[in-house]
Design a protein around this motif. Sequence first.
Motif, PDB file in Angstrom:
ATOM      1  N   MET A 198      46.108  -9.021  68.898  1.00 14.05           N
ATOM      2  CA  MET A 198      46.508  -7.824  68.187  1.00 14.05           C
ATOM      3  C   MET A 198      46.939  -6.774  69.213  1.00 14.05           C
ATOM      4  SD  MET A 198      44.313  -5.349  65.623  1.00 14.05           S
ATOM      5  CE  MET A 198      44.442  -6.320  64.150  1.00 14.05           C
ATOM      6  N   HIS A 199      48.000  -6.084  68.903  1.00 11.13           N
ATOM      7  CA  HIS A 199      48.518  -5.026  69.773  1.00 11.13           C
ATOM      8  C   HIS A 199      47.476  -3.911  69.886  1.00 11.13           C
ATOM      9  CE1 HIS A 199      51.200  -1.773  71.080  1.00 11.13           C
ATOM     10  NE2 HIS A 199      51.902  -2.765  71.607  1.00 11.13           N
ATOM     11  N   PRO A 200      47.261  -3.346  71.088  1.00 17.81           N
ATOM     12  CA  PRO A 200      46.221  -2.316  71.249  1.00 17.81           C
ATOM     13  C   PRO A 200      46.396  -1.105  70.336  1.00 17.81           C
ATOM     14  CG  PRO A 200      46.993  -3.049  73.391  1.00 17.81           C
ATOM     15  CD  PRO A 200      47.870  -3.702  72.365  1.00 17.81           C
ATOM     16  N   ALA A 201      47.622  -0.674  70.080  1.00 12.41           N
ATOM     17  CA  ALA A 201      47.827   0.482  69.200  1.00 12.41           C
ATOM     18  C   ALA A 201      47.372   0.160  67.782  1.00 12.41           C
ATOM     19  CB  ALA A 201      49.296   0.912  69.203  1.00 12.41           C
ATOM     20  N   ARG A 202      47.678  -1.035  67.319  1.00 11.72           N
ATOM     21  CA  ARG A 202      47.246  -1.432  65.971  1.00 11.72           C
ATOM     22  C   ARG A 202      45.735  -1.553  65.888  1.00 11.72           C
ATOM     23  NH1 ARG A 202      51.794  -5.921  65.230  1.00 11.72           N
ATOM     24  NH2 ARG A 202      53.526  -4.524  64.803  1.00 11.72           N
ATOM     25  N   PHE A 203      45.133  -2.089  66.937  1.00 14.16           N
ATOM     26  CA  PHE A 203      43.685  -2.228  66.953  1.00 14.16           C
ATOM     27  C   PHE A 203      43.009  -0.865  66.855  1.00 14.16           C
ATOM     28  CE2 PHE A 203      39.776  -2.115  69.501  1.00 14.16           C
ATOM     29  CZ  PHE A 203      38.983  -2.964  68.745  1.00 14.16           C
ATOM     30  N   TYR A 204      43.424   0.064  67.704  1.00 15.16           N
ATOM     31  CA  TYR A 204      42.807   1.392  67.688  1.00 15.16           C
ATOM     32  C   TYR A 204      43.148   2.165  66.411  1.00 15.16           C
ATOM     33  CZ  TYR A 204      41.038   0.850  72.389  1.00 15.16           C
ATOM     34  OH  TYR A 204      40.341   0.422  73.490  1.00 15.16           O
ATOM     35  N   THR A 205      44.320   1.922  65.840  1.00 11.56           N
ATOM     36  CA  THR A 205      44.662   2.541  64.560  1.00 11.56           C
ATOM     37  C   THR A 205      43.718   2.048  63.473  1.00 11.56           C
ATOM     38  OG1 THR A 205      46.983   2.786  65.155  1.00 11.56           O
ATOM     39  CG2 THR A 205      46.465   2.771  62.810  1.00 11.56           C
ATOM     40  N   ALA A 206      43.495   0.740  63.449  1.00  9.90           N
ATOM     41  CA  ALA A 206      42.584   0.174  62.450  1.00  9.90           C
ATOM     42  C   ALA A 206      41.160   0.690  62.641  1.00  9.90           C
ATOM     43  CB  ALA A 206      42.609  -1.354  62.520  1.00  9.90           C
ATOM     44  N   VAL A 207      40.709   0.754  63.881  1.00 11.48           N
ATOM     45  CA  VAL A 207      39.353   1.256  64.161  1.00 11.48           C
ATOM     46  C   VAL A 207      39.226   2.710  63.717  1.00 11.48           C
ATOM     47  CG1 VAL A 207      37.764   1.887  66.032  1.00 11.48           C
ATOM     48  CG2 VAL A 207      38.843  -0.353  66.024  1.00 11.48           C
ATOM     49  N   LEU A 208      40.208   3.536  64.066  1.00 15.40           N
ATOM     50  CA  LEU A 208      40.156   4.948  63.694  1.00 15.40           C
ATOM     51  C   LEU A 208      40.200   5.125  62.176  1.00 15.40           C
ATOM     52  CD1 LEU A 208      40.075   7.900  64.546  1.00 15.40           C
ATOM     53  CD2 LEU A 208      42.555   7.828  64.817  1.00 15.40           C
ATOM     54  N   ALA A 209      41.065   4.392  61.502  1.00 13.92           N
ATOM     55  CA  ALA A 209      41.164   4.508  60.047  1.00 13.92           C
ATOM     56  C   ALA A 209      39.864   4.071  59.372  1.00 13.92           C
ATOM     57  CB  ALA A 209      42.330   3.678  59.531  1.00 13.92           C
ATOM     58  N   VAL A 210      39.302   2.967  59.815  1.00 14.77           N
ATOM     59  CA  VAL A 210      38.051   2.482  59.216  1.00 14.77           C
ATOM     60  C   VAL A 210      36.915   3.464  59.460  1.00 14.77           C
ATOM     61  CG1 VAL A 210      36.286   0.679  59.431  1.00 14.77           C
ATOM     62  CG2 VAL A 210      38.690   0.052  59.182  1.00 14.77           C
ATOM     63  N   LEU A 211      36.826   4.001  60.657  1.00 15.56           N
ATOM     64  CA  LEU A 211      35.760   4.965  60.948  1.00 15.56           C
ATOM     65  C   LEU A 211      35.929   6.266  60.165  1.00 15.56           C
ATOM     66  CD1 LEU A 211      35.215   4.460  64.786  1.00 15.56           C
ATOM     67  CD2 LEU A 211      33.693   3.788  62.917  1.00 15.56           C
ATOM     68  N   LEU A 212      37.148   6.756  60.044  1.00 18.27           N
ATOM     69  CA  LEU A 212      37.385   7.977  59.261  1.00 18.27           C
ATOM     70  C   LEU A 212      37.061   7.757  57.787  1.00 18.27           C
ATOM     71  CD1 LEU A 212      40.700   9.351  60.791  1.00 18.27           C
ATOM     72  CD2 LEU A 212      38.478  10.480  60.791  1.00 18.27           C
TER      73      LEU A 212
END
Length: 141
Positions: free
Chosen positions: A1-15
């Motif tokens: 998984m691309h790092p930007a997508r990974f961190y986007t998913a992590v941030l969205a799930v945490l928010l």
Amino acid sequence: MHPARFYTAVLAVLLIGQCWLFNLLAHDSHLLGVFPWLLGLVVVPFVILLAVRQRSHSSGGASASELRRFGWSVLWPACLAFACFVALLTAVSFGSGRLSLVLFSFAAALVSSLVVGVGSTEVAAAIAGRATRPTARSGAA
């Protein structure tokens, strides 16, 4: 998984998770908060700092502007997903007949998370960009 997508998913799930959990713990059906506890605001700077730091180390010598663009590419989709969730939660909690309330909750979630995120991205990019910038020393003695 691309790092930007990974961190986007992590941030969205945490928010989304903090909003849902903290509103659930509030036990007030007449009140819905974007960030019910201010602790939820810590999620954005933490994830953005990790994402920018990881990008800085993986790219070798990324400039502050490249790191800033990377942080924005993580931030924007996550904040949009979070705002959609808050609008959906508002519609479910208060009924879809209150369109103005749903739109206001969407805008409030989007703006508040983007303001915190853009500030965090600027700070993280400045710190990481300064840390990876080669220092030029003058040879004058």
